[in-house]
Motif scaffolding. Structure first.
Motif, PDB file in Angstrom:
ATOM      1  N   ASN A 261     142.919  60.781  11.262  1.00  0.00           N
ATOM      2  CA  ASN A 261     142.358  59.443  11.432  1.00  0.00           C
ATOM      3  C   ASN A 261     143.493  58.431  11.460  1.00  0.00           C
ATOM      4  O   ASN A 261     144.575  58.688  10.937  1.00  0.00           O
ATOM      5  CB  ASN A 261     141.348  59.111  10.328  1.00  0.00           C
ATOM      6  CG  ASN A 261     141.948  59.241   8.945  1.00  0.00           C
ATOM      7  OD1 ASN A 261     142.801  58.454   8.545  1.00  0.00           O
ATOM      8  ND2 ASN A 261     141.521  60.249   8.195  1.00  0.00           N
ATOM      9  N   ARG A 274     133.143  49.714  17.046  1.00  0.00           N
ATOM     10  CA  ARG A 274     132.831  51.085  17.435  1.00  0.00           C
ATOM     11  C   ARG A 274     134.084  51.713  18.033  1.00  0.00           C
ATOM     12  O   ARG A 274     135.076  51.037  18.260  1.00  0.00           O
ATOM     13  CB  ARG A 274     131.694  51.118  18.462  1.00  0.00           C
ATOM     14  CG  ARG A 274     130.366  50.563  17.951  1.00  0.00           C
ATOM     15  CD  ARG A 274     129.350  50.441  19.080  1.00  0.00           C
ATOM     16  NE  ARG A 274     129.709  49.378  20.008  1.00  0.00           N
ATOM     17  CZ  ARG A 274     129.792  49.525  21.321  1.00  0.00           C
ATOM     18  NH1 ARG A 274     129.561  50.711  21.869  1.00  0.00           N
ATOM     19  NH2 ARG A 274     130.114  48.508  22.104  1.00  0.00           N
ATOM     20  N   GLU A 281     131.380  59.321  21.438  1.00  0.00           N
ATOM     21  CA  GLU A 281     131.578  58.353  20.366  1.00  0.00           C
ATOM     22  C   GLU A 281     132.412  58.946  19.229  1.00  0.00           C
ATOM     23  O   GLU A 281     132.315  60.134  18.916  1.00  0.00           O
ATOM     24  CB  GLU A 281     130.227  57.889  19.821  1.00  0.00           C
ATOM     25  CG  GLU A 281     129.391  57.099  20.816  1.00  0.00           C
ATOM     26  CD  GLU A 281     130.014  55.753  21.155  1.00  0.00           C
ATOM     27  OE1 GLU A 281     130.553  55.112  20.234  1.00  0.00           O
ATOM     28  OE2 GLU A 281     129.952  55.352  22.330  1.00  0.00           O
ATOM     29  N   LEU A 282     133.223  58.074  18.585  1.00  0.00           N
ATOM     30  CA  LEU A 282     134.011  58.435  17.416  1.00  0.00           C
ATOM     31  C   LEU A 282     133.536  57.616  16.219  1.00  0.00           C
ATOM     32  O   LEU A 282     132.925  56.557  16.377  1.00  0.00           O
ATOM     33  CB  LEU A 282     135.501  58.172  17.658  1.00  0.00           C
ATOM     34  CG  LEU A 282     136.152  58.841  18.872  1.00  0.00           C
ATOM     35  CD1 LEU A 282     137.608  58.408  18.985  1.00  0.00           C
ATOM     36  CD2 LEU A 282     136.049  60.348  18.782  1.00  0.00           C
ATOM     37  N   THR A 283     133.840  58.096  15.028  1.00  0.00           N
ATOM     38  CA  THR A 283     133.483  57.371  13.814  1.00  0.00           C
ATOM     39  C   THR A 283     134.495  56.258  13.574  1.00  0.00           C
ATOM     40  O   THR A 283     135.706  56.491  13.576  1.00  0.00           O
ATOM     41  CB  THR A 283     133.456  58.316  12.604  1.00  0.00           C
ATOM     42  OG1 THR A 283     132.527  59.371  12.860  1.00  0.00           O
ATOM     43  CG2 THR A 283     133.038  57.569  11.350  1.00  0.00           C
ATOM     44  N   LYS A 285     135.186  52.939  10.889  1.00  0.00           N
ATOM     45  CA  LYS A 285     134.810  52.233   9.667  1.00  0.00           C
ATOM     46  C   LYS A 285     135.671  50.989   9.533  1.00  0.00           C
ATOM     47  O   LYS A 285     136.888  51.081   9.385  1.00  0.00           O
ATOM     48  CB  LYS A 285     134.997  53.141   8.446  1.00  0.00           C
ATOM     49  CG  LYS A 285     134.089  54.361   8.446  1.00  0.00           C
ATOM     50  CD  LYS A 285     134.305  55.204   7.198  1.00  0.00           C
ATOM     51  CE  LYS A 285     133.397  56.427   7.197  1.00  0.00           C
ATOM     52  NZ  LYS A 285     133.610  57.268   5.987  1.00  0.00           N
ATOM     53  N   SER A 295     138.280  57.916  13.205  1.00  0.00           N
ATOM     54  CA  SER A 295     138.382  59.378  13.120  1.00  0.00           C
ATOM     55  C   SER A 295     138.655  59.913  14.521  1.00  0.00           C
ATOM     56  O   SER A 295     137.828  59.756  15.428  1.00  0.00           O
ATOM     57  CB  SER A 295     137.088  59.974  12.559  1.00  0.00           C
ATOM     58  OG  SER A 295     136.858  59.524  11.242  1.00  0.00           O
TER      59      SER A 295
END
Length: 574
Positions: A261, A274, A281-283, A285, A295
């Motif tokens: 990450n 996003r 799609e990726l995570t 935060k 990530s």
């Protein structure tokens, strides 16, 4: 007689002037005061490994008036390869215009900026004139060969000045959670806070051109050394008053161990963050301090490149001014970017129906598709110490916002009416023309990209075996990576066009992308396996079996890529 007397008086006068002139010059030189400096030397280590430095230089004269025309501020020459950008500006008002150019003085062991005042700067006793000199250093972080969170850092603990400095107060800011390990080159004082870690050093009576280079070892789990050869910031202006940003990064990992990450900087007020990779799609935060943790799609090993896009929104009212049907976008295109980017591109997409009035700076490309306008601006290099500016004025009528829903409603009503009147056999599906030129361009770029990747592998092997100097290796690697980033940028619109073609062409593109991701993952796994075997963490039999499995995966992925390319070549001959 009178003429001779006049000549005698003139000769005596000239003799007196000749005797008094040296005395007058000497007296003027003695009256000229000496200029010295007080320096606040502030260094900040970014998570990416980039070192940002701000030198606040206060020029003073103690007893007598003095003037200064130029001053040199920089680093010792052994840090020359690491210094990338340097700027200067006056902080005292009224300010005097100055110019900055890079300079190298061999005898004084100096490399940095020659700051020249357009007019000689006069200083009175007790008066201060303050200059802010900002510069960046790259490649100052070297990962520990065994410990993934330990690093060796090299930095100028005392800057090099052409004036004597009564006092130099140096501060190095490290990311929060960092620890300074024993064995540093200089004795320093360290202060820990929740925000950051501060390493301080103080020195008095620094002689001219007496800059000092320092090194230390730190344990910093939040440092992620990277390089960014290419970045594109896409700014989308919606007809509904939304300002959406798409940041696409090409990142080269320079650390030790695997990168799963990455902490990415964001502009102030970013929201709805996003992320997206090549496969979906990726995570993402969002964190405090205008950052987001992404990530990654595939874990990245040292020296490998990863590509991803971060999407977010900015408040419309903060950046767009509206007066009737006229709109003006004003923002800093590299706001929030704390990395140095070798090739930085800005793309602005206007709402459908908008008409461009004024753009500053002049865009490198203007493109219209239907009723939509797009502009692009390319920058050779981007650095955090050089904020960029973008101003775009356009006209837009609010009639366009409800136009598309109205058209869709009318179209749906017409379809229902036609179906109610009669049911007829569907017309033949028109044949979609094969984009021959697009396929040919894509294949040529793909071939060139593969050639560059093979060359990168070759020079890495040469450098590892000691057959190539490190400076030459870094220079060639950066050139190849920059070209690779440009090729990847050129391939993206071609991929989109081929996907829209549908059928076998779209299937071939999807096949190639999935196989490339599988190939990258298998190659990363093979490198990790080799490291574990060298550390004797696995047996020889297990190593051979797993190595055989990875090679099968690599061969299968390469075969799939070749099949996809073959399908595209077959379409050229169709």
């Amino acid at each position: 007689m009178k003429l001779a007397k006049t000549a005698k008086i003139a000769a005596i006068t000239l003799l007196l002037l000749a005797l008094l002139t040296p005395l007058t010059v000497t007296q003027a030189q003695q009256e000229e005061g000496k200029i010295t400096a007080y320096v606040q030397h502030y260094m900040k280590m970014d998570r990416s490994g980039l070192l940002l430095i701000n030198d606040t230089v206060s020029l003073v004269t103690e007893e007598k008036q003095a003037t200064i025309q130029e001053i040199f501020v920089g680093v010792p020459r052994n840090l020359k390869e690491k210094l990338s950008h340097i700027t200067a500006k006056p902080l005292t008002k009224p300010s005097i215009e100055l110019s900055v150019e890079k300079a190298e003085l061999w005898e004084e062991n100096f490399y940095g900026a020659k700051i020249t005042f357009k007019q000689p700067l006069p200083l009175l006793p007790g008066q201060r004139y303050i200059i802010l000199v900002s510069y960046t250093l790259t490649d100052v972080v070297t990962p520990h060969p065994k410990e993934t969170s330990q690093f060796n850092i090299t930095f100028p603990i005392i800057p090099a000045l052409s004036l004597q400095a009564y006092l130099c107060n140096s501060t190095l800011e490290l990311p929060p959670g960092a620890r300074v390990l024993p064995g540093a080159s200089h004795s320093t004082n360290t202060t820990w806070t929740e925000r950051a870690v501060y390493v301080k050093y103080l020195k008095e009576n620094v002689e001219p051109f007496s800059g000092e280079r320092a090194w230390m070892q730190i344990a910093a789990p939040r440092i992620q050394p990277i390089e960014c050869p290419f970045m594109q910031r896409k700014i989308i202006l919606s007809q509904y008053g939304r300002l959406e940003i798409h940041d696409t990064y090409h990142i080269v990992y320079k650390g030790n161990g695997r990168l799963t990450n990455l902490t990415v900087p964001l502009p102030p007020h970013a929201q709805s963050v996003r992320a997206r990779g090549s496969l979906g799609e990726l995570t993402a935060k969002q964190q405090e301090g205008n950052e987001a943790v992404i990530s990654l799609e595939v874990s990245v090993d040292p020296g490998q490149t990863t590509v991803f896009t971060v999407l977010y929104e900015l408040p419309w009212s903060e950046y767009v001014e509206s007066r009737g049907g006229s709109y003006t976008l004003k923002l800093c295109p590299n706001a929030g970017v704390r990395w140095e980017v070798e090739n930085f591109a800005v793309k602005v997409v206007l709402p459908k129906g908008a008409k461009i009035r004024v753009v500053e700076p002049e865009p490198s490309l203007k493109k219209s598709t239907g009723f939509s306008y797009t502009i692009e601006i390319d920058y050779v290099e981007e650095t955090p110490i050089n904020p960029l500016q973008l101003s775009l004025s356009y006209e837009y009528s609010p009639i366009w916002a409800p136009l598309y829903p109205t058209l869709w409603t009318a179209l749906l009503a017409f379809i229902v009416y036609a179906a109610a009147r009669t049911i007829r056999p569907p017309p033949p599906v028109p044949t979609v023309p094969i984009p021959v030129d697009t396929i040919r361009s894509f294949l040529n770029l793909y071939k060139r990209r593969e050639s560059i990747m093979r060359e990168l592998t070759a020079i890495e092997e040469e450098a590892r075996k000691g057959r190539m100097p490190r400076s030459r290796y870094r220079s060639r690697r950066r050139r190849l990576e920059a070209e690779l980033a440009r090729i990847s940028k050129s391939m993206e619109p071609l991929k989109e066009e081929l996907r829209r073609a549908g059928g076998r062409i779209a299937d071939a593109i999807a096949m190639i992308e999935i196989a490339e991701a599988e190939l990258q993952e298998a190659e990363s796994g093979m490198r990790r396996l080799t490291i574990r075997y060298r550390r004797r963490e696995i047996s020889s039999d297990a190593y051979k079996r797993l190595l055989r499995d990875y090679r099968k995966r690599i061969d299968k992925a390469k075969t799939t890529i070749d099949e996809g390319l073959l399908r595209l070549r077959e379409e050229l001959g169709a």
